[in-house]
Scaffold this motif. Structure first.
Motif, mmCIF file in Angstrom:
data_model
loop_
_atom_site.group_PDB
_atom_site.id
_atom_site.type_symbol
_atom_site.label_atom_id
_atom_site.label_comp_id
_atom_site.label_asym_id
_atom_site.label_seq_id
_atom_site.Cartn_x
_atom_site.Cartn_y
_atom_site.Cartn_z
ATOM 1 N N GLY A 1 10.962 -21.569 -36.274
ATOM 2 C CA GLY A 1 10.071 -22.309 -35.636
ATOM 3 C C GLY A 1 10.786 -23.622 -35.350
ATOM 4 O O GLY A 1 11.799 -23.919 -35.945
ATOM 5 N N ALA A 2 10.345 -24.235 -33.944
ATOM 6 C CA ALA A 2 11.316 -25.176 -33.487
ATOM 7 C C ALA A 2 11.070 -26.689 -34.440
ATOM 8 O O ALA A 2 12.125 -27.144 -34.459
ATOM 9 C CB ALA A 2 10.744 -25.596 -32.174
ATOM 10 N N ASN A 3 9.952 -26.669 -35.105
ATOM 11 C CA ASN A 3 9.981 -27.833 -36.003
ATOM 12 C C ASN A 3 10.709 -27.782 -37.169
ATOM 13 O O ASN A 3 11.356 -28.764 -37.490
ATOM 14 C CB ASN A 3 8.366 -28.242 -36.341
ATOM 15 C CG ASN A 3 7.600 -28.488 -35.107
ATOM 16 O OD1 ASN A 3 8.097 -29.269 -34.081
ATOM 17 N ND2 ASN A 3 6.179 -28.378 -34.861
ATOM 18 N N VAL A 4 10.743 -26.659 -37.798
ATOM 19 C CA VAL A 4 11.378 -26.514 -38.857
ATOM 20 C C VAL A 4 12.962 -26.445 -38.684
ATOM 21 O O VAL A 4 13.636 -26.999 -39.270
ATOM 22 C CB VAL A 4 11.170 -25.113 -39.371
ATOM 23 C CG1 VAL A 4 12.311 -24.771 -40.735
ATOM 24 C CG2 VAL A 4 9.755 -24.852 -40.101
ATOM 25 N N LEU A 5 13.358 -26.035 -37.491
ATOM 26 C CA LEU A 5 14.861 -25.967 -37.222
ATOM 27 C C LEU A 5 15.289 -27.282 -36.713
ATOM 28 O O LEU A 5 16.420 -27.869 -37.136
ATOM 29 C CB LEU A 5 14.956 -24.854 -35.880
ATOM 30 C CG LEU A 5 16.483 -24.751 -35.673
ATOM 31 C CD1 LEU A 5 17.152 -24.177 -37.090
ATOM 32 C CD2 LEU A 5 16.589 -23.557 -34.334
ATOM 33 N N LEU A 6 14.461 -28.146 -36.238
ATOM 34 C CA LEU A 6 14.611 -29.335 -35.677
ATOM 35 C C LEU A 6 14.784 -30.226 -37.015
ATOM 36 O O LEU A 6 15.864 -31.058 -37.097
ATOM 37 C CB LEU A 6 13.637 -30.185 -35.081
ATOM 38 C CG LEU A 6 13.451 -31.641 -34.570
ATOM 39 C CD1 LEU A 6 14.736 -32.025 -33.793
ATOM 40 C CD2 LEU A 6 12.144 -32.072 -34.023
ATOM 41 N N THR A 7 13.836 -30.057 -38.095
ATOM 42 C CA THR A 7 14.152 -30.956 -39.234
ATOM 43 C C THR A 7 15.397 -30.234 -40.149
ATOM 44 O O THR A 7 16.400 -31.479 -40.678
ATOM 45 C CB THR A 7 13.060 -30.671 -40.282
ATOM 46 O OG1 THR A 7 11.863 -31.103 -39.459
ATOM 47 C CG2 THR A 7 13.167 -31.533 -41.698
ATOM 48 N N GLN A 8 15.808 -29.171 -40.062
ATOM 49 C CA GLN A 8 16.763 -28.821 -40.694
ATOM 50 C C GLN A 8 18.117 -29.153 -39.903
ATOM 51 O O GLN A 8 19.137 -29.539 -40.658
ATOM 52 C CB GLN A 8 17.010 -27.080 -40.778
ATOM 53 C CG GLN A 8 17.892 -26.257 -41.385
ATOM 54 C CD GLN A 8 17.987 -25.088 -41.536
ATOM 55 O OE1 GLN A 8 16.991 -24.268 -40.762
ATOM 56 N NE2 GLN A 8 18.800 -24.374 -42.272
ATOM 57 N N SER A 9 18.114 -29.063 -38.674
ATOM 58 C CA SER A 9 19.528 -29.513 -37.697
ATOM 59 C C SER A 9 19.650 -30.865 -38.197
ATOM 60 O O SER A 9 20.834 -31.460 -38.488
ATOM 61 C CB SER A 9 19.080 -29.342 -36.481
ATOM 62 O OG SER A 9 18.809 -28.145 -36.138
ATOM 63 N N PRO B 1 19.812 -23.452 -32.038
ATOM 64 C CA PRO B 1 19.178 -22.428 -31.542
ATOM 65 C C PRO B 1 17.845 -22.549 -30.664
ATOM 66 O O PRO B 1 17.014 -23.437 -31.378
ATOM 67 C CB PRO B 1 19.317 -21.302 -32.542
ATOM 68 C CG PRO B 1 20.323 -21.920 -33.312
ATOM 69 C CD PRO B 1 20.057 -23.111 -33.231
ATOM 70 N N SER B 2 17.620 -21.960 -29.637
ATOM 71 C CA SER B 2 16.268 -22.129 -29.414
ATOM 72 C C SER B 2 15.625 -20.621 -29.645
ATOM 73 O O SER B 2 16.604 -19.847 -30.079
ATOM 74 C CB SER B 2 15.976 -22.032 -27.751
ATOM 75 O OG SER B 2 16.872 -20.577 -27.205
ATOM 76 N N GLU B 3 14.616 -20.332 -29.523
ATOM 77 C CA GLU B 3 13.671 -19.088 -29.802
ATOM 78 C C GLU B 3 14.391 -17.776 -29.168
ATOM 79 O O GLU B 3 14.899 -16.859 -29.640
ATOM 80 C CB GLU B 3 12.415 -18.946 -29.465
ATOM 81 C CG GLU B 3 11.707 -17.769 -30.034
ATOM 82 C CD GLU B 3 9.964 -17.754 -29.906
ATOM 83 O OE1 GLU B 3 9.299 -16.823 -30.519
ATOM 84 O OE2 GLU B 3 9.542 -18.813 -29.523
ATOM 85 N N SER B 4 14.803 -17.890 -28.013
ATOM 86 C CA SER B 4 15.459 -17.015 -26.926
ATOM 87 C C SER B 4 16.939 -16.586 -27.572
ATOM 88 O O SER B 4 17.203 -15.534 -27.864
ATOM 89 C CB SER B 4 15.403 -17.204 -25.581
ATOM 90 O OG SER B 4 16.221 -18.499 -25.429
ATOM 91 N N THR B 5 17.795 -17.693 -27.685
ATOM 92 C CA THR B 5 18.984 -17.593 -28.075
ATOM 93 C C THR B 5 19.039 -17.019 -29.756
ATOM 94 O O THR B 5 20.150 -16.270 -30.021
ATOM 95 C CB THR B 5 19.699 -18.866 -27.976
ATOM 96 O OG1 THR B 5 19.325 -19.929 -28.705
ATOM 97 C CG2 THR B 5 19.752 -19.319 -26.634
ATOM 98 N N TRP B 6 18.297 -17.548 -30.455
ATOM 99 C CA TRP B 6 18.024 -17.069 -31.784
ATOM 100 C C TRP B 6 18.131 -15.342 -31.682
ATOM 101 O O TRP B 6 18.500 -14.913 -32.608
ATOM 102 C CB TRP B 6 16.793 -17.551 -32.540
ATOM 103 C CG TRP B 6 16.663 -17.075 -34.019
ATOM 104 C CD1 TRP B 6 16.381 -15.760 -34.538
ATOM 105 C CD2 TRP B 6 17.078 -18.029 -35.011
ATOM 106 N NE1 TRP B 6 16.431 -15.965 -35.720
ATOM 107 C CE2 TRP B 6 16.699 -17.231 -36.331
ATOM 108 C CE3 TRP B 6 17.575 -19.189 -35.333
ATOM 109 C CZ2 TRP B 6 16.912 -17.585 -37.665
ATOM 110 C CZ3 TRP B 6 17.951 -19.639 -36.604
ATOM 111 C CH2 TRP B 6 17.624 -18.985 -37.687
ATOM 112 N N GLY B 7 17.359 -14.905 -30.922
ATOM 113 C CA GLY B 7 17.185 -13.396 -30.891
ATOM 114 C C GLY B 7 18.440 -12.838 -30.529
ATOM 115 O O GLY B 7 18.638 -11.696 -30.564
ATOM 116 N N GLN B 8 19.413 -13.534 -29.556
ATOM 117 C CA GLN B 8 20.636 -13.135 -29.320
ATOM 118 C C GLN B 8 21.762 -13.103 -30.421
ATOM 119 O O GLN B 8 22.947 -12.993 -30.170
ATOM 120 C CB GLN B 8 21.155 -13.532 -28.039
ATOM 121 C CG GLN B 8 20.105 -13.377 -26.825
ATOM 122 C CD GLN B 8 20.365 -14.487 -25.674
ATOM 123 O OE1 GLN B 8 21.618 -15.125 -25.586
ATOM 124 N NE2 GLN B 8 19.316 -14.351 -24.877
#
Length: 213
Positions: A126-134, A160-167
């Protein structure tokens, strides 16, 4: 007096009819068929040429680094973000998502790539979790205390965005940039670029924070 030797009257001939025009439909069908055949042939030639000489992929067009920069200190220009290396000093930096001008750190520059991390996980957090982690990862980077960071410096990071995460993208890249002016030194301690980024227990810097997807 009636003349007996007159020729017998002949029956009136039917009026001449104009010759019927040849149907145009058949000619049009032939024309369409020829066009279709030519188009098919062109498509076959295009496919064959692509197979024989495929277009160069972005990974094949790697920007080379100048191992012996001149007085301007330029190592490479138009460097894609994916080719940046830990510790790269950047001139004219605006965003982590832009191509960059890499220079030697003893020449004028306004930003530096201070950390590269690989996050883990199968599912996109998720964007918020990844934002905090970053943010936490970027703030954990050990910086040279002699750099004298203050509020004129700003954190930037790409994640990563959700789309690039899938890649398969799991990379978080951390940058520090100056709001105004340039410096001629590295923000990282000597030897910090020899290995992967490490977490730091030092007091957080006073730099501002910003994010980039």
């Amino acid at each position: 007096m009636v003349e007996n030797n007159l020729p017998e009257p002949q029956a009136a001939l039917p009026p001449l009819q104009p010759e019927p025009e040849k149907p145009k439909r058949q000619s049009a069908q032939w024309a369409l068929m020829i066009v279709a055949v030519l188009a098919l042939a062109a498509a076959v030639v295009f496919v064959v040429l692509r197979l024989v000489d495929p277009p160069a992929s972005p990974t094949a067009n790697n920007v080379e680094r100048n191992e012996n920069p001149g007085l301007d200190g330029i190592v490479a220009t138009e460097m894609p973000p994916t080719q940046l290396e830990l510790g790269d000093c950047l001139r004219g930096f605006n965003s982590p998502l832009d191509t960059q001008t890499v220079v030697t750190c003893d020449s004028s520059h306004n930003a530096q790539l201070i950390g590269i991390f690989q996050v883990t996980g199968e599912e996109y957090p998720g964007a918020n979790v990844l934002l905090t982690q970053s943010e936490d990862l970027c703030k954990s980077v050990s910086l040279d205390p002699r750099a004298g960071l203050d509020s004129t410096w700003t954190y930037h990071f790409s994640r990563p965005s959700e789309s690039t995460w899938g890649q398969g993208d799991r990379t978080v890249s951390c940058f520090l940039s100056l709001s105004e002016g340039d410096v001629r030194n590295s923000l990282l301690p000597e030897g910090a670029t020899d290995g992967e980024s490490e977490n730091s227990e030092e007091e957080p810097s006073k730099a501002q924070e910003t994010t980039d997807s």
